[in-house]
Scaffold this motif. Sequence first.
Motif, PDB file in Angstrom:
ATOM      1  N   MET A  44       0.851  -1.180   0.000  1.00 44.65           N
ATOM      2  CA  MET A  44       0.000   0.000   0.000  1.00 44.65           C
ATOM      3  C   MET A  44       0.896   1.242   0.000  1.00 44.65           C
ATOM      4  O   MET A  44       2.071   1.162   0.346  1.00 44.65           O
ATOM      5  CB  MET A  44      -0.926   0.001   1.224  1.00 44.65           C
ATOM      6  CG  MET A  44      -1.905  -1.186   1.256  1.00 44.65           C
ATOM      7  SD  MET A  44      -2.950  -1.316  -0.225  1.00 44.65           S
ATOM      8  CE  MET A  44      -2.228  -2.710  -1.064  1.00 44.65           C
ATOM      9  N   PRO A  45       0.358   2.421  -0.378  1.00 46.67           N
ATOM     10  CA  PRO A  45       1.196   3.622  -0.419  1.00 46.67           C
ATOM     11  C   PRO A  45       1.999   3.802   0.871  1.00 46.67           C
ATOM     12  O   PRO A  45       1.462   3.686   1.976  1.00 46.67           O
ATOM     13  CB  PRO A  45       0.187   4.754  -0.614  1.00 46.67           C
ATOM     14  CG  PRO A  45      -0.920   4.102  -1.399  1.00 46.67           C
ATOM     15  CD  PRO A  45      -1.029   2.708  -0.794  1.00 46.67           C
ATOM     16  N   GLY A  46       3.290   4.047   0.711  1.00 44.36           N
ATOM     17  CA  GLY A  46       4.183   4.264   1.844  1.00 44.36           C
ATOM     18  C   GLY A  46       4.725   3.006   2.491  1.00 44.36           C
ATOM     19  O   GLY A  46       5.638   3.084   3.313  1.00 44.36           O
ATOM     20  N   ALA A  47       4.186   1.839   2.147  1.00 47.48           N
ATOM     21  CA  ALA A  47       4.652   0.585   2.759  1.00 47.48           C
ATOM     22  C   ALA A  47       5.962   0.145   2.124  1.00 47.48           C
ATOM     23  O   ALA A  47       6.223   0.412   0.947  1.00 47.48           O
ATOM     24  CB  ALA A  47       3.599  -0.496   2.611  1.00 47.48           C
ATOM     25  N   ARG A  48       6.776  -0.544   2.922  1.00 49.38           N
ATOM     26  CA  ARG A  48       8.083  -0.976   2.436  1.00 49.38           C
ATOM     27  C   ARG A  48       8.610  -2.131   3.282  1.00 49.38           C
ATOM     28  O   ARG A  48       8.166  -2.345   4.406  1.00 49.38           O
ATOM     29  CB  ARG A  48       9.071   0.179   2.485  1.00 49.38           C
ATOM     30  CG  ARG A  48       9.198   0.795   3.885  1.00 49.38           C
ATOM     31  CD  ARG A  48       9.752   2.198   3.812  1.00 49.38           C
ATOM     32  NE  ARG A  48       9.922   2.824   5.105  1.00 49.38           N
ATOM     33  CZ  ARG A  48       9.059   3.673   5.652  1.00 49.38           C
ATOM     34  NH1 ARG A  48       7.927   3.958   5.041  1.00 49.38           N
ATOM     35  NH2 ARG A  48       9.319   4.239   6.813  1.00 49.38           N
ATOM     36  N   THR A  49       9.581  -2.841   2.711  1.00 42.57           N
ATOM     37  CA  THR A  49      10.254  -3.885   3.474  1.00 42.57           C
ATOM     38  C   THR A  49      11.204  -3.226   4.468  1.00 42.57           C
ATOM     39  O   THR A  49      11.498  -2.039   4.375  1.00 42.57           O
ATOM     40  CB  THR A  49      11.102  -4.799   2.563  1.00 42.57           C
ATOM     41  OG1 THR A  49      12.198  -4.044   2.036  1.00 42.57           O
ATOM     42  CG2 THR A  49      10.283  -5.422   1.443  1.00 42.57           C
ATOM     43  N   HIS A  50      11.686  -4.031   5.387  1.00 50.33           N
ATOM     44  CA  HIS A  50      12.837  -3.631   6.192  1.00 50.33           C
ATOM     45  C   HIS A  50      14.076  -3.890   5.343  1.00 50.33           C
ATOM     46  O   HIS A  50      14.009  -4.551   4.299  1.00 50.33           O
ATOM     47  CB  HIS A  50      12.906  -4.459   7.475  1.00 50.33           C
ATOM     48  CG  HIS A  50      11.818  -4.120   8.450  1.00 50.33           C
ATOM     49  ND1 HIS A  50      11.773  -4.630   9.711  1.00 50.33           N
ATOM     50  CD2 HIS A  50      10.724  -3.329   8.353  1.00 50.33           C
ATOM     51  CE1 HIS A  50      10.718  -4.167  10.365  1.00 50.33           C
ATOM     52  NE2 HIS A  50      10.062  -3.375   9.555  1.00 50.33           N
ATOM     53  N   TRP A  51      15.197  -3.397   5.769  1.00 54.47           N
ATOM     54  CA  TRP A  51      16.452  -3.776   5.140  1.00 54.47           C
ATOM     55  C   TRP A  51      16.562  -5.289   5.243  1.00 54.47           C
ATOM     56  O   TRP A  51      16.171  -5.880   6.267  1.00 54.47           O
ATOM     57  CB  TRP A  51      17.644  -3.132   5.852  1.00 54.47           C
ATOM     58  CG  TRP A  51      17.805  -1.667   5.589  1.00 54.47           C
ATOM     59  CD1 TRP A  51      17.445  -0.650   6.413  1.00 54.47           C
ATOM     60  CD2 TRP A  51      18.370  -1.061   4.419  1.00 54.47           C
ATOM     61  NE1 TRP A  51      17.750   0.561   5.837  1.00 54.47           N
ATOM     62  CE2 TRP A  51      18.323   0.329   4.600  1.00 54.47           C
ATOM     63  CE3 TRP A  51      18.923  -1.559   3.235  1.00 54.47           C
ATOM     64  CZ2 TRP A  51      18.795   1.235   3.662  1.00 54.47           C
ATOM     65  CZ3 TRP A  51      19.396  -0.669   2.288  1.00 54.47           C
ATOM     66  CH2 TRP A  51      19.333   0.713   2.502  1.00 54.47           C
ATOM     67  N   TYR A 129      13.657   6.627   3.873  1.00 49.92           N
ATOM     68  CA  TYR A 129      12.563   6.545   2.902  1.00 49.92           C
ATOM     69  C   TYR A 129      12.303   7.899   2.246  1.00 49.92           C
ATOM     70  O   TYR A 129      12.048   7.983   1.058  1.00 49.92           O
ATOM     71  CB  TYR A 129      11.304   6.035   3.616  1.00 49.92           C
ATOM     72  CG  TYR A 129      10.127   5.834   2.709  1.00 49.92           C
ATOM     73  CD1 TYR A 129      10.060   4.752   1.842  1.00 49.92           C
ATOM     74  CD2 TYR A 129       9.063   6.740   2.706  1.00 49.92           C
ATOM     75  CE1 TYR A 129       8.968   4.559   0.996  1.00 49.92           C
ATOM     76  CE2 TYR A 129       7.977   6.561   1.885  1.00 49.92           C
ATOM     77  CZ  TYR A 129       7.944   5.473   1.036  1.00 49.92           C
ATOM     78  OH  TYR A 129       6.859   5.295   0.198  1.00 49.92           O
ATOM     79  N   ALA A 130      12.401   8.971   3.029  1.00 47.90           N
ATOM     80  CA  ALA A 130      12.135  10.322   2.520  1.00 47.90           C
ATOM     81  C   ALA A 130      13.195  10.795   1.530  1.00 47.90           C
ATOM     82  O   ALA A 130      12.978  11.788   0.833  1.00 47.90           O
ATOM     83  CB  ALA A 130      12.026  11.303   3.683  1.00 47.90           C
ATOM     84  N   ALA A 131      14.318  10.086   1.423  1.00 44.76           N
ATOM     85  CA  ALA A 131      15.373  10.456   0.475  1.00 44.76           C
ATOM     86  C   ALA A 131      15.009  10.081  -0.967  1.00 44.76           C
ATOM     87  O   ALA A 131      15.748  10.386  -1.886  1.00 44.76           O
ATOM     88  CB  ALA A 131      16.684   9.790   0.870  1.00 44.76           C
ATOM     89  N   ALA A 132      13.845   9.485  -1.155  1.00 41.58           N
ATOM     90  CA  ALA A 132      13.423   9.060  -2.487  1.00 41.58           C
ATOM     91  C   ALA A 132      13.126  10.268  -3.367  1.00 41.58           C
ATOM     92  O   ALA A 132      12.643  11.302  -2.899  1.00 41.58           O
ATOM     93  CB  ALA A 132      12.168   8.195  -2.389  1.00 41.58           C
ATOM     94  N   PRO A 133      13.390  10.126  -4.680  1.00 39.35           N
ATOM     95  CA  PRO A 133      13.001  11.208  -5.606  1.00 39.35           C
ATOM     96  C   PRO A 133      11.482  11.314  -5.652  1.00 39.35           C
ATOM     97  O   PRO A 133      10.768  10.369  -5.333  1.00 39.35           O
ATOM     98  CB  PRO A 133      13.578  10.759  -6.947  1.00 39.35           C
ATOM     99  CG  PRO A 133      13.921   9.321  -6.790  1.00 39.35           C
ATOM    100  CD  PRO A 133      14.042   9.012  -5.346  1.00 39.35           C
TER     101      PRO A 133
END
Length: 136
Positions: A44-51, A129-133
């Motif tokens: 979903m928007p904003g969701a991501r895996t851990h390292w 995460y906020a470092a994304a373009p």
Amino acid sequence: MRITRSSIDTVKGPADWFTGDVYIDAVAAAPDPSRVTANLVHFMPGARTHWHRHPLGQTVFVTEGVGLCQRRGGPVEIIRPGDRVLFEADEEHWHGAAPNRLMVHVAINEGDADHAVVHWLTPVTDEEYAAAPVTS
């Protein structure tokens, strides 16, 4: 030939692997001697895996939406439908959805001789995460 009818429920991704809402559908889990697995993963928007890292690497194939991925020390990259991302063996990385879009990918993995497929590490921080373009 073997046909497996869809009977496995969609699973919510566990909080110790993911940030945000992630849903997983099993695609392939071949019997021995094969060690290949594949999952359809919905972020979903904003969701991501851990390292995390994979002893024998990982390929993700984006099927829908807009996503982000990063290898440790590299820039955050935007990924879109049709993109294939190969993460090398033991390369620390993360992947997930853009802040304003969902992302779906097929994750293809191979287990090593000890059947290890993935080693989970620390969560991706909000700053990382906020470092994304900017995506559009």
